[in-house]
Design an enzyme around this catalytic site. Sequence first.
Site, PDB file in Angstrom:
ATOM      1  N   CYS A 149       0.838  -1.207   0.000  1.00 31.90           N
ATOM      2  CA  CYS A 149       0.000   0.000   0.000  1.00 31.90           C
ATOM      3  C   CYS A 149       0.873   1.256   0.000  1.00 31.90           C
ATOM      4  O   CYS A 149       1.626   1.461  -0.936  1.00 31.90           O
ATOM      5  CB  CYS A 149      -0.994  -0.038   1.156  1.00 31.90           C
ATOM      6  SG  CYS A 149      -2.335   1.140   0.954  1.00 31.90           S
ATOM      7  N   HIS A 192      -3.900  -4.967  -0.164  1.00 29.84           N
ATOM      8  CA  HIS A 192      -3.503  -5.507   1.147  1.00 29.84           C
ATOM      9  C   HIS A 192      -3.570  -7.029   1.122  1.00 29.84           C
ATOM     10  O   HIS A 192      -4.638  -7.592   1.322  1.00 29.84           O
ATOM     11  CB  HIS A 192      -4.426  -4.965   2.235  1.00 29.84           C
ATOM     12  CG  HIS A 192      -4.165  -3.541   2.561  1.00 29.84           C
ATOM     13  ND1 HIS A 192      -3.228  -3.154   3.494  1.00 29.84           N
ATOM     14  CD2 HIS A 192      -4.679  -2.404   2.067  1.00 29.84           C
ATOM     15  CE1 HIS A 192      -3.186  -1.833   3.561  1.00 29.84           C
ATOM     16  NE2 HIS A 192      -4.061  -1.351   2.700  1.00 29.84           N
ATOM     17  N   GLU A 194      -2.657  -9.095   3.276  1.00 26.88           N
ATOM     18  CA  GLU A 194      -3.041  -9.624   4.588  1.00 26.88           C
ATOM     19  C   GLU A 194      -4.551  -9.558   4.820  1.00 26.88           C
ATOM     20  O   GLU A 194      -5.061 -10.099   5.788  1.00 26.88           O
ATOM     21  CB  GLU A 194      -2.273  -8.892   5.698  1.00 26.88           C
ATOM     22  CG  GLU A 194      -2.749  -7.489   6.056  1.00 26.88           C
ATOM     23  CD  GLU A 194      -2.278  -6.378   5.091  1.00 26.88           C
ATOM     24  OE1 GLU A 194      -1.775  -6.704   3.993  1.00 26.88           O
ATOM     25  OE2 GLU A 194      -2.433  -5.200   5.455  1.00 26.88           O
TER      26      GLU A 194
END
Lengths: 252, 204
Positions: free
Chosen positions: B81, B183, B185
Amino acid sequence: MLAKRVIPCLDIKAGRVVKGVNFLGLKDAGDPIELAKKYNDQKADELVFLDITATNEKRKTLIELASRLAREIFIPFTIGGGISSAEEIHDLVTAGADKISINSAAVKRPELISEGARQFGAQCIVVAIDVKSVGGGKWHVFTHAGQKDTGLDAVEWALEAEARGAGEILLTSMDCDGAQKGFDLVITAQISSQLKIPVIASGGGGTLESFSEGVLKGKADAVLAASVFHYGTFSVNQVKRHMQKDGILVRL
Amino acid sequence: MIMIGIINYRCGNLQNLQNALDFLGHPSRLLENPEQMQGIQKLILPGVGAFRHAANNLKEFGFWEPLLKAFAAKTPILGICVGMQLLFSKSYEDGENEGLGLIEGEVVRFDHDLKVPHMGWNRVEFHQEDPLFEGIAKENWFYFVHSYACYPKDQQYLLGGAFYGHEFCAATRRDNLWGVQFHPEKSQEDGLRLLNNFAKVNPC
Protein backbone atom coordinates in the site's frame (compact mmCIF):
# COMPACT_ATOMS: atom_id res chain seq x y z
CA MET A 1 -13.00 -3.43 -12.20
CA LEU A 2 -14.07 -2.93 -8.63
CA ALA A 3 -16.61 -5.46 -7.33
CA LYS A 4 -19.73 -4.45 -5.36
CA ARG A 5 -19.43 -5.69 -1.82
CA VAL A 6 -21.79 -7.82 0.27
CA ILE A 7 -21.32 -7.29 4.00
CA PRO A 8 -22.92 -9.30 6.78
CA CYS A 9 -23.47 -7.24 9.92
CA LEU A 10 -23.32 -8.70 13.39
CA ASP A 11 -24.89 -6.87 16.33
CA ILE A 12 -22.98 -7.79 19.46
CA LYS A 13 -24.34 -7.73 22.99
CA ALA A 14 -22.22 -8.98 25.88
CA GLY A 15 -20.06 -10.96 23.47
CA ARG A 16 -22.96 -12.67 21.62
CA VAL A 17 -24.52 -11.89 18.26
CA VAL A 18 -28.11 -10.63 18.53
CA LYS A 19 -30.67 -9.42 16.03
CA GLY A 20 -33.74 -7.34 16.68
CA VAL A 21 -36.68 -6.15 14.63
CA ASN A 22 -36.94 -2.36 14.35
CA PHE A 23 -34.39 -2.13 17.17
CA LEU A 24 -36.72 -3.96 19.58
CA GLY A 25 -37.07 -7.57 20.67
CA LEU A 26 -33.53 -8.93 20.53
CA LYS A 27 -32.95 -12.57 19.69
CA ASP A 28 -29.75 -14.55 20.23
CA ALA A 29 -28.08 -15.37 16.89
CA GLY A 30 -24.81 -17.03 17.91
CA ASP A 31 -21.09 -16.72 18.65
CA PRO A 32 -19.35 -13.85 16.77
CA ILE A 33 -16.17 -15.74 15.87
CA GLU A 34 -18.09 -18.77 14.61
CA LEU A 35 -20.36 -16.60 12.48
CA ALA A 36 -17.41 -14.56 11.21
CA LYS A 37 -15.68 -17.73 10.04
CA LYS A 38 -18.85 -18.97 8.39
CA TYR A 39 -19.28 -15.71 6.46
CA ASN A 40 -15.60 -15.68 5.61
CA ASP A 41 -16.04 -19.12 4.00
CA GLN A 42 -19.10 -17.85 2.12
CA LYS A 43 -16.96 -15.10 0.54
CA ALA A 44 -18.28 -12.17 2.54
CA ASP A 45 -16.32 -9.15 1.32
CA GLU A 46 -16.09 -7.50 4.72
CA LEU A 47 -17.71 -7.85 8.12
CA VAL A 48 -19.25 -5.23 10.36
CA PHE A 49 -19.62 -5.68 14.13
CA LEU A 50 -21.81 -3.22 15.99
CA ASP A 51 -21.68 -3.46 19.75
CA ILE A 52 -24.87 -2.56 21.58
CA THR A 53 -23.69 -3.42 25.09
CA ALA A 54 -24.02 -0.54 27.49
CA THR A 55 -21.80 -1.63 30.37
CA ASN A 56 -18.35 -0.78 31.65
CA GLU A 57 -17.06 -4.15 30.51
CA LYS A 58 -17.88 -3.21 26.92
CA ARG A 59 -14.56 -1.71 25.93
CA LYS A 60 -12.48 -4.64 27.08
CA THR A 61 -14.81 -7.17 25.46
CA LEU A 62 -14.69 -5.32 22.14
CA ILE A 63 -10.90 -5.09 22.10
CA GLU A 64 -10.69 -8.83 22.82
CA LEU A 65 -13.14 -9.50 20.01
CA ALA A 66 -11.14 -7.38 17.52
CA SER A 67 -7.93 -9.10 18.51
CA ARG A 68 -9.40 -12.63 18.15
CA LEU A 69 -11.04 -11.78 14.82
CA ALA A 70 -7.80 -10.38 13.41
CA ARG A 71 -6.08 -13.68 14.08
CA GLU A 72 -8.79 -15.83 12.53
CA ILE A 73 -10.14 -14.04 9.47
CA PHE A 74 -8.18 -12.37 6.70
CA ILE A 75 -10.74 -9.99 5.25
CA PRO A 76 -11.38 -6.42 6.42
CA PHE A 77 -13.68 -5.84 9.35
CA THR A 78 -15.29 -2.81 10.95
CA ILE A 79 -16.12 -2.34 14.60
CA GLY A 80 -18.61 0.18 15.91
CA GLY A 81 -21.11 0.89 18.64
CA GLY A 82 -20.86 3.75 21.09
CA ILE A 83 -17.31 4.72 20.10
CA SER A 84 -16.75 8.33 21.11
CA SER A 85 -13.04 9.12 21.32
CA ALA A 86 -9.84 8.94 19.27
CA GLU A 87 -8.38 6.88 22.10
CA GLU A 88 -11.04 4.19 21.67
CA ILE A 89 -10.43 4.18 17.91
CA HIS A 90 -6.72 3.77 18.56
CA ASP A 91 -7.25 0.82 20.92
CA LEU A 92 -9.51 -1.03 18.48
CA VAL A 93 -7.28 -0.38 15.46
CA THR A 94 -4.25 -1.56 17.41
CA ALA A 95 -6.17 -4.71 18.34
CA GLY A 96 -6.72 -5.38 14.63
CA ALA A 97 -9.89 -3.62 13.45
CA ASP A 98 -9.50 -2.25 9.91
CA LYS A 99 -12.22 0.36 10.18
CA ILE A 100 -14.14 2.02 12.96
CA SER A 101 -17.74 3.05 12.61
CA ILE A 102 -18.89 6.12 14.50
CA ASN A 103 -22.48 7.28 14.79
CA SER A 104 -24.05 9.32 17.62
CA ALA A 105 -20.69 10.57 18.84
CA ALA A 106 -19.97 12.08 15.41
CA VAL A 107 -23.28 13.93 15.44
CA LYS A 108 -22.57 15.23 18.92
CA ARG A 109 -18.99 16.18 18.11
CA PRO A 110 -18.25 16.19 14.34
CA GLU A 111 -14.55 16.90 15.02
CA LEU A 112 -14.25 13.23 15.96
CA ILE A 113 -14.48 12.41 12.24
CA SER A 114 -11.59 14.72 11.34
CA GLU A 115 -9.50 13.62 14.33
CA GLY A 116 -10.00 9.97 13.41
CA ALA A 117 -9.26 10.53 9.72
CA ARG A 118 -6.11 12.52 10.51
CA GLN A 119 -4.72 9.98 12.94
CA PHE A 120 -5.74 6.72 11.30
CA GLY A 121 -6.46 7.66 7.68
CA ALA A 122 -9.82 8.37 6.04
CA GLN A 123 -10.13 4.70 5.03
CA CYS A 124 -10.43 3.82 8.70
CA ILE A 125 -13.36 6.07 9.53
CA VAL A 126 -16.84 4.88 8.60
CA VAL A 127 -19.60 7.31 9.53
CA ALA A 128 -22.78 5.39 10.29
CA ILE A 129 -25.94 7.38 9.64
CA ASP A 130 -29.37 6.18 10.76
CA VAL A 131 -32.14 7.91 8.86
CA LYS A 132 -35.94 8.06 8.95
CA SER A 133 -38.28 9.63 6.45
CA VAL A 134 -39.97 12.71 7.93
CA GLY A 135 -42.23 13.38 4.94
CA GLY A 136 -42.00 15.93 2.16
CA GLY A 137 -39.14 14.07 0.50
CA LYS A 138 -36.89 14.66 3.53
CA TRP A 139 -34.98 12.30 5.76
CA HIS A 140 -33.60 13.16 9.18
CA VAL A 141 -30.65 11.71 11.04
CA PHE A 142 -31.68 9.75 14.15
CA THR A 143 -29.41 8.72 17.00
CA HIS A 144 -29.66 6.58 20.13
CA ALA A 145 -30.79 3.45 18.30
CA GLY A 146 -33.28 5.36 16.23
CA GLN A 147 -35.07 7.04 19.12
CA LYS A 148 -33.81 10.58 18.90
CA ASP A 149 -34.50 12.89 15.95
CA THR A 150 -31.48 15.16 15.64
CA GLY A 151 -33.30 17.41 13.17
CA LEU A 152 -30.30 17.11 10.84
CA ASP A 153 -31.03 16.61 7.16
CA ALA A 154 -29.64 13.23 6.08
CA VAL A 155 -28.05 14.44 2.82
CA GLU A 156 -26.49 17.50 4.44
CA TRP A 157 -25.03 15.45 7.27
CA ALA A 158 -23.60 12.88 4.84
CA LEU A 159 -21.94 15.70 2.88
CA GLU A 160 -20.50 17.14 6.08
CA ALA A 161 -19.16 13.74 7.16
CA GLU A 162 -17.44 13.44 3.78
CA ALA A 163 -16.00 16.95 4.02
CA ARG A 164 -14.64 16.16 7.48
CA GLY A 165 -12.72 13.17 6.16
CA ALA A 166 -14.98 10.10 6.44
CA GLY A 167 -13.80 7.28 4.17
CA GLU A 168 -17.19 5.70 3.80
CA ILE A 169 -20.86 6.10 4.82
CA LEU A 170 -22.90 3.28 6.35
CA LEU A 171 -26.47 4.39 5.67
CA THR A 172 -29.24 2.62 7.60
CA SER A 173 -32.91 3.26 6.97
CA MET A 174 -34.78 2.98 10.26
CA ASP A 175 -38.04 2.70 8.34
CA CYS A 176 -36.86 -0.40 6.51
CA ASP A 177 -34.58 -2.03 9.11
CA GLY A 178 -35.61 -5.52 10.18
CA ALA A 179 -38.57 -5.65 7.82
CA GLN A 180 -36.65 -7.37 4.99
CA LYS A 181 -38.71 -5.58 2.37
CA GLY A 182 -35.83 -3.89 0.58
CA PHE A 183 -33.49 -0.95 1.17
CA ASP A 184 -34.70 2.62 1.06
CA LEU A 185 -33.62 3.17 -2.53
CA VAL A 186 -34.56 6.83 -2.71
CA ILE A 187 -32.42 8.22 0.10
CA THR A 188 -29.60 5.75 -0.66
CA ALA A 189 -29.44 6.90 -4.30
CA GLN A 190 -29.64 10.56 -3.27
CA ILE A 191 -26.73 10.28 -0.87
CA SER A 192 -24.62 7.94 -2.99
CA SER A 193 -24.86 10.12 -6.09
CA GLN A 194 -24.00 13.31 -4.22
CA LEU A 195 -20.98 11.87 -2.42
CA LYS A 196 -17.57 10.96 -3.78
CA ILE A 197 -16.91 8.36 -1.06
CA PRO A 198 -18.46 4.86 -1.06
CA VAL A 199 -21.90 4.31 0.50
CA ILE A 200 -23.04 1.06 2.12
CA ALA A 201 -26.81 0.47 1.98
CA SER A 202 -28.25 -1.02 5.15
CA GLY A 203 -31.68 -1.77 6.60
CA GLY A 204 -34.23 -3.82 4.72
CA GLY A 205 -32.13 -6.33 2.76
CA GLY A 206 -34.44 -9.35 2.52
CA THR A 207 -35.17 -10.89 -0.84
CA LEU A 208 -32.44 -11.73 -3.35
CA GLU A 209 -33.81 -9.01 -5.63
CA SER A 210 -33.50 -6.40 -2.89
CA PHE A 211 -29.70 -6.69 -2.86
CA SER A 212 -29.44 -6.16 -6.61
CA GLU A 213 -31.84 -3.22 -6.34
CA GLY A 214 -29.72 -1.65 -3.61
CA VAL A 215 -26.87 -1.47 -6.11
CA LEU A 216 -28.76 -0.88 -9.36
CA LYS A 217 -31.41 1.56 -8.13
CA GLY A 218 -29.95 2.65 -4.79
CA LYS A 219 -26.53 3.18 -6.42
CA ALA A 220 -24.87 1.69 -3.34
CA ASP A 221 -21.24 0.58 -3.46
CA ALA A 222 -21.95 -2.17 -0.96
CA VAL A 223 -24.99 -3.82 0.61
CA LEU A 224 -25.20 -4.85 4.24
CA ALA A 225 -27.63 -7.20 6.01
CA ALA A 226 -27.91 -9.21 9.19
CA SER A 227 -30.99 -11.39 9.71
CA VAL A 228 -31.13 -13.07 6.30
CA PHE A 229 -27.59 -14.30 6.84
CA HIS A 230 -27.81 -15.17 10.55
CA TYR A 231 -30.96 -17.22 10.17
CA GLY A 232 -29.70 -18.88 7.01
CA THR A 233 -32.42 -17.56 4.68
CA PHE A 234 -29.63 -17.02 2.15
CA SER A 235 -25.89 -17.53 2.21
CA VAL A 236 -23.63 -14.65 1.17
CA ASN A 237 -22.75 -16.75 -1.88
CA GLN A 238 -26.38 -17.04 -2.92
CA VAL A 239 -26.87 -13.30 -2.71
CA LYS A 240 -23.73 -12.71 -4.77
CA ARG A 241 -24.68 -15.23 -7.44
CA HIS A 242 -28.03 -13.52 -7.80
CA MET A 243 -26.37 -10.14 -8.11
CA GLN A 244 -24.03 -11.54 -10.74
CA LYS A 245 -27.05 -12.83 -12.67
CA ASP A 246 -28.37 -9.26 -12.61
CA GLY A 247 -25.18 -8.04 -14.24
CA ILE A 248 -23.41 -6.78 -11.10
CA LEU A 249 -19.69 -7.52 -10.69
CA VAL A 250 -19.12 -9.45 -7.44
CA ARG A 251 -16.25 -11.48 -5.99
CA LEU A 252 -17.16 -15.17 -6.13
CA MET B 1 15.17 -20.20 9.44
CA ILE B 2 14.23 -17.12 7.43
CA MET B 3 13.20 -14.21 9.61
CA ILE B 4 10.97 -11.58 8.01
CA GLY B 5 11.32 -8.09 9.42
CA ILE B 6 8.28 -5.81 9.40
CA ILE B 7 9.36 -2.19 9.47
CA ASN B 8 7.53 -0.36 12.25
CA TYR B 9 7.67 3.32 11.39
CA ARG B 10 4.38 4.08 13.20
CA CYS B 11 2.32 4.09 10.03
CA GLY B 12 -0.58 1.76 10.32
CA ASN B 13 -1.52 -1.51 11.78
CA LEU B 14 1.28 -4.02 11.55
CA GLN B 15 -0.42 -6.56 13.75
CA ASN B 16 -2.65 -7.81 10.94
CA LEU B 17 0.32 -8.43 8.71
CA GLN B 18 2.07 -10.34 11.46
CA ASN B 19 -1.15 -12.29 12.14
CA ALA B 20 -1.22 -13.39 8.49
CA LEU B 21 2.45 -14.46 8.58
CA ASP B 22 1.83 -16.33 11.87
CA PHE B 23 -1.14 -18.07 10.28
CA LEU B 24 1.11 -19.15 7.38
CA GLY B 25 3.80 -20.32 9.81
CA HIS B 26 6.48 -17.79 8.80
CA PRO B 27 8.47 -16.23 11.65
CA SER B 28 8.45 -12.45 11.63
CA ARG B 29 9.58 -9.63 13.86
CA LEU B 30 8.45 -6.01 14.18
CA LEU B 31 11.50 -3.80 13.70
CA GLU B 32 11.41 -0.75 15.96
CA ASN B 33 14.72 0.71 14.73
CA PRO B 34 17.24 0.03 11.94
CA GLU B 35 19.67 -1.70 14.32
CA GLN B 36 17.12 -4.50 14.57
CA MET B 37 17.55 -5.19 10.84
CA GLN B 38 20.57 -7.31 11.84
CA GLY B 39 19.86 -11.00 11.23
CA ILE B 40 16.81 -10.29 9.09
CA GLN B 41 16.64 -12.02 5.69
CA LYS B 42 13.56 -10.31 4.26
CA LEU B 43 11.81 -7.01 4.78
CA ILE B 44 8.23 -5.88 4.53
CA LEU B 45 7.45 -2.17 4.38
CA PRO B 46 3.75 -1.80 5.20
CA GLY B 47 1.92 1.50 5.45
CA VAL B 48 -1.44 3.17 5.86
CA GLY B 49 -2.35 6.83 5.64
CA ALA B 50 -0.84 9.79 3.84
CA PHE B 51 2.38 9.61 1.80
CA ARG B 52 4.10 12.66 3.29
CA HIS B 53 3.51 11.55 6.85
CA ALA B 54 4.77 8.06 5.96
CA ALA B 55 7.90 9.41 4.23
CA ASN B 56 8.65 11.68 7.18
CA ASN B 57 8.23 8.85 9.67
CA LEU B 58 10.45 6.56 7.62
CA LYS B 59 13.20 9.19 7.89
CA GLU B 60 12.50 10.07 11.50
CA PHE B 61 12.78 6.45 12.64
CA GLY B 62 16.00 6.06 10.67
CA PHE B 63 14.86 3.49 8.11
CA TRP B 64 15.34 5.55 4.92
CA GLU B 65 19.05 4.93 4.23
CA PRO B 66 19.07 1.37 5.63
CA LEU B 67 16.28 0.46 3.20
CA LEU B 68 18.28 1.75 0.24
CA LYS B 69 21.27 -0.27 1.51
CA ALA B 70 19.13 -3.38 1.98
CA PHE B 71 17.96 -3.08 -1.63
CA ALA B 72 21.57 -2.76 -2.83
CA ALA B 73 22.51 -5.76 -0.68
CA LYS B 74 19.84 -7.83 -2.52
CA THR B 75 17.59 -8.33 0.50
CA PRO B 76 14.10 -9.23 -0.74
CA ILE B 77 11.78 -6.34 0.11
CA LEU B 78 7.98 -6.11 -0.21
CA GLY B 79 6.21 -2.75 0.03
CA ILE B 80 2.48 -2.83 0.76
CA CYS B 81 0.00 0.00 0.00
CA VAL B 82 1.69 3.26 1.06
CA GLY B 83 4.78 1.08 1.56
CA MET B 84 4.68 0.42 -2.19
CA GLN B 85 4.09 4.08 -3.01
CA LEU B 86 7.18 5.03 -0.98
CA LEU B 87 9.34 3.00 -3.38
CA PHE B 88 8.52 5.44 -6.21
CA SER B 89 10.25 8.74 -7.07
CA LYS B 90 7.54 11.08 -5.88
CA SER B 91 3.94 11.51 -4.81
CA TYR B 92 1.56 14.42 -5.24
CA GLU B 93 -0.29 13.81 -1.96
CA ASP B 94 -0.16 16.97 0.24
CA GLY B 95 2.07 18.75 -2.25
CA GLU B 96 5.04 17.20 -3.99
CA ASN B 97 6.99 14.75 -1.85
CA GLU B 98 9.95 12.55 -2.63
CA GLY B 99 9.92 8.82 -2.17
CA LEU B 100 12.81 6.35 -1.99
CA GLY B 101 13.16 6.54 -5.77
CA LEU B 102 13.88 2.84 -6.21
CA ILE B 103 11.23 2.70 -8.93
CA GLU B 104 11.16 5.63 -11.30
CA GLY B 105 7.59 6.91 -11.45
CA GLU B 106 4.89 8.95 -9.79
CA VAL B 107 2.05 8.50 -7.30
CA VAL B 108 -1.00 10.44 -8.43
CA ARG B 109 -4.58 10.87 -7.15
CA PHE B 110 -7.43 9.23 -9.07
CA ASP B 111 -8.93 12.07 -11.10
CA HIS B 112 -12.01 10.40 -12.58
CA ASP B 113 -15.69 10.47 -11.60
CA LEU B 114 -15.63 7.14 -9.76
CA LYS B 115 -15.79 6.90 -5.98
CA VAL B 116 -12.55 7.65 -4.15
CA PRO B 117 -11.06 5.93 -2.18
CA HIS B 118 -10.90 2.96 -4.52
CA MET B 119 -12.16 0.64 -1.81
CA GLY B 120 -12.93 -3.04 -2.13
CA TRP B 121 -12.04 -6.08 -4.20
CA ASN B 122 -10.48 -5.79 -7.61
CA ARG B 123 -8.65 -8.09 -9.98
CA VAL B 124 -4.95 -7.88 -10.79
CA GLU B 125 -3.87 -8.60 -14.34
CA PHE B 126 -0.41 -10.11 -14.42
CA HIS B 127 1.79 -8.50 -17.06
CA GLN B 128 4.76 -10.70 -16.30
CA GLU B 129 5.32 -14.09 -14.78
CA ASP B 130 6.61 -13.79 -11.27
CA PRO B 131 7.22 -16.06 -8.27
CA LEU B 132 5.03 -13.67 -6.24
CA PHE B 133 1.98 -14.74 -8.29
CA GLU B 134 2.72 -18.46 -8.27
CA GLY B 135 -0.46 -20.51 -7.87
CA ILE B 136 -2.71 -17.46 -8.07
CA ALA B 137 -5.41 -17.71 -10.74
CA LYS B 138 -6.11 -15.16 -13.45
CA GLU B 139 -9.53 -14.74 -11.82
CA ASN B 140 -7.96 -13.46 -8.60
CA TRP B 141 -9.35 -10.93 -6.11
CA PHE B 142 -7.38 -8.55 -3.92
CA TYR B 143 -8.57 -5.97 -1.40
CA PHE B 144 -7.64 -2.36 -2.17
CA VAL B 145 -8.12 0.86 -0.26
CA HIS B 146 -6.34 3.94 -1.61
CA SER B 147 -6.94 7.31 -3.26
CA TYR B 148 -3.54 7.66 -4.95
CA ALA B 149 -2.07 5.19 -7.44
CA CYS B 150 1.42 4.39 -8.78
CA TYR B 151 2.51 4.84 -12.39
CA PRO B 152 6.03 3.59 -13.22
CA LYS B 153 7.75 5.46 -16.03
CA ASP B 154 9.18 2.30 -17.50
CA GLN B 155 6.69 -0.49 -18.30
CA GLN B 156 9.23 -3.12 -17.27
CA TYR B 157 8.33 -2.27 -13.66
CA LEU B 158 4.61 -2.86 -14.26
CA LEU B 159 4.30 -6.37 -12.84
CA GLY B 160 0.51 -6.27 -12.46
CA GLY B 161 -2.21 -3.79 -13.30
CA ALA B 162 -5.73 -3.18 -11.98
CA PHE B 163 -8.53 -1.22 -13.61
CA TYR B 164 -10.38 1.59 -11.90
CA GLY B 165 -11.46 4.04 -14.56
CA HIS B 166 -8.09 3.29 -16.16
CA GLU B 167 -5.23 0.92 -15.52
CA PHE B 168 -2.85 1.67 -12.66
CA CYS B 169 0.11 -0.23 -11.27
CA ALA B 170 -1.16 -2.76 -8.70
CA ALA B 171 2.13 -4.65 -8.42
CA THR B 172 5.69 -3.67 -9.25
CA ARG B 173 9.05 -5.40 -9.26
CA ARG B 174 12.66 -4.42 -9.67
CA ASP B 175 15.16 -7.20 -8.96
CA ASN B 176 14.81 -8.07 -5.27
CA LEU B 177 12.17 -5.41 -4.67
CA TRP B 178 8.40 -5.91 -4.92
CA GLY B 179 5.48 -3.61 -4.19
CA VAL B 180 1.74 -4.25 -4.10
CA GLN B 181 -0.96 -1.58 -3.82
CA PHE B 182 -3.54 -3.97 -2.33
CA HIS B 183 -3.50 -5.51 1.15
CA PRO B 184 -2.49 -9.18 0.84
CA GLU B 185 -3.04 -9.62 4.59
CA LYS B 186 -6.72 -8.75 4.02
CA SER B 187 -7.23 -10.54 0.70
CA GLN B 188 -8.24 -13.97 1.96
CA GLU B 189 -6.81 -16.96 0.01
CA ASP B 190 -5.20 -15.00 -2.83
CA GLY B 191 -3.54 -12.58 -0.44
CA LEU B 192 -2.27 -15.28 1.90
CA ARG B 193 -0.85 -17.16 -1.07
CA LEU B 194 0.99 -14.06 -2.25
CA LEU B 195 2.49 -13.49 1.21
CA ASN B 196 3.47 -17.13 1.32
CA ASN B 197 5.14 -16.75 -2.09
CA PHE B 198 7.13 -13.76 -0.84
CA ALA B 199 8.19 -15.73 2.22
CA LYS B 200 9.41 -18.51 -0.07
CA VAL B 201 11.39 -16.50 -2.67
CA ASN B 202 15.08 -17.20 -2.34
CA PRO B 203 17.17 -14.42 -0.85
CA CYS B 204 19.80 -13.56 -3.44
